[in-house]
Design an enzyme around this catalytic site. Structure first.
Site: not given
Ligand code: LLP
Length: 410
Positions: A339, A309
């Site tokens: 990453c 979220r």
């Protein structure tokens, strides 16, 4: 955002009768933790607020579909709102009576409609004329009748994040008023369907009540010529407070505004977030702390793969230490190992000095947390723990690396 179920005691953060640092030691992190007591309390608050409307509650499974939670909610008497045959199947596995399920969704497949008809799902929220024709055809083939609510797109911009607004014409959802009117006028062309209701859901985490009232008025105007059409499904969208600064209308504000309009109507609501959001948290552990560009980065073992979220909606979830500290708090950027620069859990958390091994809780994470988790970067999805008073149990175990390989065919 603490409450009766998530509270401080003796310098520690607790979920009901369970101390979070001990729980973290037992189950490892990252891990989702839910309070059964808080889920039940939320249901009671919603039932109390909407009692004047006589509203039937259908829990929106998409918010958190953990079997143990679905079972708990079925046991306290809730119906369900499903958006896929997968959710219907899951609800059935949790013991839900299909007659108490409403099946929504803008793109139900033929197989899904077939499955839902066969299962005896109570209501279909239909979102296109093509879908209505297909459902009528399949119902005829299967020698079934289906109850249908047409989903109205009232062309109203809800006050919420643009990704979760659904009631404006730029959104893919629902049918515009003139199409609803035309379909209602031609109800006899669908001999296997009882088109007996309308459905409106203009968005999630709604910032104000006025747009919902307007949507309901539009739906009522469309239904007015048909005295047998008196079921109105208001959808979900009831907001929760994520931070102390959040100022959203209360459940009572919605119910009080709607009750006078809805006398004589059969009302359904489909809350998801309001039932589970503040009943859940994500428990993580600090891996490293570093300074960069004048900011303090707290790198944890939790990430966007557990809780998407913040990355997707810039949502703010408070992050707090599970062990209280008197040391001065500093603004900190709490991130995960993934990453992606979007892999942030909180861009501005006030946290005391921290070291590797310290546990943190990411709050208000019970809705749209685990259900949106992914295996990106080959990260196993976390376990889920349900707290019942002073007891806890793992309701879903942590995935393993082998789990991540299991479905592949070589
Ligand atoms: N009914 C319909 C037709 C819906 O589309 C939704 C949510 C609900 C009910 C339940 O809404 P709630 O009471 O939970 O607000 N992933 C996003 C939220 C997406 C909501 C999608 N539809 C988030 O994390 O904020």
């Amino acid at each position: 955002m603490l409450h009766e179920s998530f509270h401080d005691r003796d310098g520690h953060l607790w979920v009901d009768g369970v101390r979070l640092d001990s729980l973290a030691d037992a189950v490892d992190t990252p891990a989702y933790v839910y309070s059964a007591a808080r889920v039940r309390a939320n249901v009671e608050r919603i039932q109390a607020a909407f009692a004047p409307l006589g509203a039937a509650l259908h829990y929106s499974l998409k918010a958190n579909a953990a079997l143990a939670l679905v079972r708990l909610l079925a046991e306290v008497g809730l119906g369900m709102d499903a958006v896929s045959a997968g959710e219907i199947y899951r609800a059935q596995q949790a013991g839900v009576d299909p007659a108490r399920i409403v099946f929504a969704g803008v793109g139900k497949t033929r197989d899904e409609l077939h499955y839902a008809l066969d299962a005896g799902v109570g209501w279909f929220n239909v979102e296109s004329a093509d879908e209505l024709r297909l459902l009528d055809h399949l119902a005829g083939e299967q020698n079934r009748r289906a109850m249908v609510a047409l989903r109205l797109n009232p062309g109203i911009q809800a006050q919420t994040h643009r990704h979760i607004a659904t009631g404006h014409f730029g959104a893919k959802f629902g049918l515009p008023p003139d199409t609803v009117a035309a379909l209602l006028a031609a109800r006899d062309q669908y001999p296997h369907l009882d088109i007996a209701g309308l459905h409106v859901h203009i968005g999630s985490q709604l910032g104000s009540v006025a747009e919902t009232v307007e949507a309901v008025r539009q739906a009522q105007a469309l239904a007015a010529p048909y005295p047998d059409l008196r079921t109105l499904n208001l959808g979900g969208g009831f907001p929760v407070r994520y931070t102390e600064a959040d100022d959203y209308p209360s459940l009572n504000a919605f119910a009080d505004a709607l009750a006078p309009l809805l006398r004589g109507w059969q009302v359904k609501i489909e809350p998801g977030r309001a039932i589970v959001a503040d009943a859940g948290l994500l428990l993580v552990t600090v891996l490293y702390v570093k300074e960069q560009g004048g900011a303090r980065f707290v790198i944890t073992d939790g990430s966007m793969t557990e809780l998407l979220r913040p990355a997707l909606y810039e949502a703010v979830h408070p992050v707090v230490p599970v062990r209280m500290s008197d040391d001065a708090a500093r603004p900190s950027i709490v991130v995960g190992p993934v990453c992606e620069s979007a892999d942030v859990l909180n861009r501005d958390a006030a946290l005391p000095p921290l070291a590797a091994g310290d546990r943190l809780a990411v709050l208000v994470a019970g809705a749209y947390g685990m259900v949106m988790a992914s295996n990106y970067n080959q990260r196993p999805r976390p376990p889920e723990v349900l707290v019942e008073g002073a007891q806890w149990r793992i309701i879903r175990r942590r995935e393993t690396w082998d789990d991540l390989l299991r479905l592949e065919v070589e």
